[in-house]
Design a protein around this motif. Structure first.
Motif, short mmCIF file in Angstrom:
data_model
loop_
_atom_site.label_atom_id
_atom_site.label_comp_id
_atom_site.label_asym_id
_atom_site.label_seq_id
_atom_site.Cartn_x
_atom_site.Cartn_y
_atom_site.Cartn_z
N PHE A 93 -2.99 -11.79 -9.66
CA PHE A 93 -2.50 -11.52 -11.15
C PHE A 93 -3.69 -11.73 -12.03
CE2 PHE A 93 -0.87 -13.83 -14.71
CZ PHE A 93 0.02 -12.73 -15.15
N GLU A 94 -4.60 -12.49 -11.95
CA GLU A 94 -5.67 -12.80 -12.42
C GLU A 94 -6.66 -11.43 -12.64
OE1 GLU A 94 -9.86 -15.09 -11.77
OE2 GLU A 94 -8.09 -16.41 -11.80
N ARG A 95 -6.93 -10.94 -11.55
CA ARG A 95 -7.80 -9.86 -11.51
C ARG A 95 -7.09 -8.12 -11.88
NH1 ARG A 95 -12.46 -11.13 -12.72
NH2 ARG A 95 -13.33 -9.27 -11.91
N HIS A 96 -5.82 -8.25 -11.96
CA HIS A 96 -4.66 -7.27 -12.43
C HIS A 96 -4.83 -6.46 -11.12
CE1 HIS A 96 -4.13 -8.76 -16.00
NE2 HIS A 96 -5.59 -8.70 -16.60
N TYR A 97 -4.88 -6.78 -9.87
CA TYR A 97 -4.74 -5.79 -8.72
C TYR A 97 -3.45 -5.12 -8.57
CZ TYR A 97 -9.06 -8.08 -7.07
OH TYR A 97 -10.57 -8.69 -7.02
N THR A 98 -3.41 -4.04 -7.89
CA THR A 98 -1.97 -3.45 -7.33
C THR A 98 -1.82 -3.76 -5.96
OG1 THR A 98 -2.57 -1.87 -9.32
CG2 THR A 98 -0.83 -1.33 -7.57
N VAL A 99 -0.86 -4.26 -5.59
CA VAL A 99 -0.61 -4.64 -4.16
C VAL A 99 0.68 -4.08 -3.77
CG1 VAL A 99 -0.28 -6.15 -2.17
CG2 VAL A 99 -1.71 -6.63 -4.54
N PHE A 100 0.63 -2.96 -2.79
CA PHE A 100 1.95 -2.19 -2.28
C PHE A 100 1.80 -2.20 -0.83
CE2 PHE A 100 -1.53 0.58 -3.92
CZ PHE A 100 -1.32 1.58 -3.10
N PRO A 101 3.04 -2.04 -0.34
CA PRO A 101 3.09 -1.58 1.26
C PRO A 101 3.09 0.06 1.25
CG PRO A 101 5.25 -2.12 0.43
CD PRO A 101 4.28 -2.13 -0.73
N ARG A 102 2.59 0.24 2.63
CA ARG A 102 2.47 1.73 2.89
C ARG A 102 2.67 1.91 4.43
NH1 ARG A 102 -2.31 6.12 1.49
NH2 ARG A 102 -1.37 7.73 2.49
N ARG A 103 3.37 2.72 5.05
CA ARG A 103 3.56 3.24 6.03
C ARG A 103 2.18 3.60 6.90
NH1 ARG A 103 8.51 6.94 8.46
NH2 ARG A 103 7.68 6.78 10.70
N ASP A 104 2.05 3.19 7.83
CA ASP A 104 0.60 3.40 8.85
C ASP A 104 1.05 4.78 9.46
OD1 ASP A 104 -1.89 3.65 9.55
OD2 ASP A 104 -1.85 1.70 10.59
N ALA A 105 0.37 5.74 9.23
CA ALA A 105 0.77 7.04 9.69
C ALA A 105 0.03 7.12 11.15
CB ALA A 105 0.37 8.31 8.91
N CYS A 106 -1.08 6.34 11.27
CA CYS A 106 -1.84 6.54 12.34
C CYS A 106 -1.36 5.69 13.80
CB CYS A 106 -3.44 5.95 12.38
SG CYS A 106 -4.13 7.00 10.94
N ALA A 107 -0.46 4.60 13.45
CA ALA A 107 0.08 3.81 14.43
C ALA A 107 1.27 4.36 15.11
CB ALA A 107 0.36 2.51 13.64
N GLY A 108 2.02 5.08 14.20
CA GLY A 108 3.35 5.91 14.67
C GLY A 108 4.12 4.80 15.30
N GLY A 109 5.10 5.30 16.29
CA GLY A 109 5.96 4.39 17.00
C GLY A 109 7.29 4.13 16.07
N VAL A 110 8.13 3.37 16.91
CA VAL A 110 9.62 3.17 16.36
C VAL A 110 9.74 1.54 16.44
CG1 VAL A 110 11.95 3.25 16.16
CG2 VAL A 110 10.59 5.19 16.68
N PRO A 111 9.72 0.68 15.47
CA PRO A 111 10.02 0.87 13.98
C PRO A 111 8.55 1.27 13.34
CG PRO A 111 10.02 -1.43 14.38
CD PRO A 111 9.89 -0.70 15.84
#
Length: 166
Positions: free
Chosen positions: A60-78
């Protein structure tokens, strides 16, 4: 050392240094932790890599943007998700770090930004856990928390944290 290789107490130490704290890495029963010297309050355990309140305050202090992303390299289910932390609001530094934990991604970005802005020297040498020291006193003459008290506080906090997760 590469910033991507930092983890645990060492990463906590460099985050504390980047934020301007006097910090040291301590060891108790084979486990390391970062301890900071709080002006007028003695020593406190500082673990932004495992405490979402500390990492969130940095983001919050440094104004970072934090978000999740699907890891395409890992693959697999889930699908495997990773967290990305990005410094978009800083005109001098545009960095991006990712990890399985959002806290670790935020902490690594904080250290990299501090190095880029010359607030922190290069992290070529990691701190070594310090030996137990005699009891310290702050400027008012009031006894600060001893090493044993800090260690007991850490154990109590971890026990409460583990009970909360159950």
């Amino acid at each position: 050392m590469n910033i991507d290789e930092l983890k645990g107490a060492e990463l906590d130490f460099w985050v504390a240094k980047a934020r301007g704290f006097e910090a040291e890495v301590r060891s108790m029963y084979g486990q390391s932790y970062c301890r900071i010297d709080v002006h007028g309050g003695g020593y406190q355990i500082y673990e932004p890599t495992s405490n979402v309140l500390l990492a969130g305050a940095i983001a919050f202090e440094r104004h970072y943007t934090v978000f999740p992303r699907r890891d395409a390299c890992a693959g697999g289910v889930p699908p495997v998700w990773i967290w990305l932390a990005e410094a978009q609001q800083n005109p001098n530094f545009h960095g991006l770090f990712c990890d399985a934990s959002p806290n670790v991604a935020i902490c690594r970005l904080c250290v990299a930004e501090a190095i880029a802005e010359k607030r922190l020297v290069d992290i070529t040498e990691l701190p070594r856990p310090a030996a137990a020291a005699p009891r310290d006193f702050d400027s008012r003459g009031v006894a600060a928390m001893s090493d044993m008290q800090a260690e007991q506080s850490l154990l109590r906090w971890k026990a409460r944290h583990e009970q909360h997760l159950l």
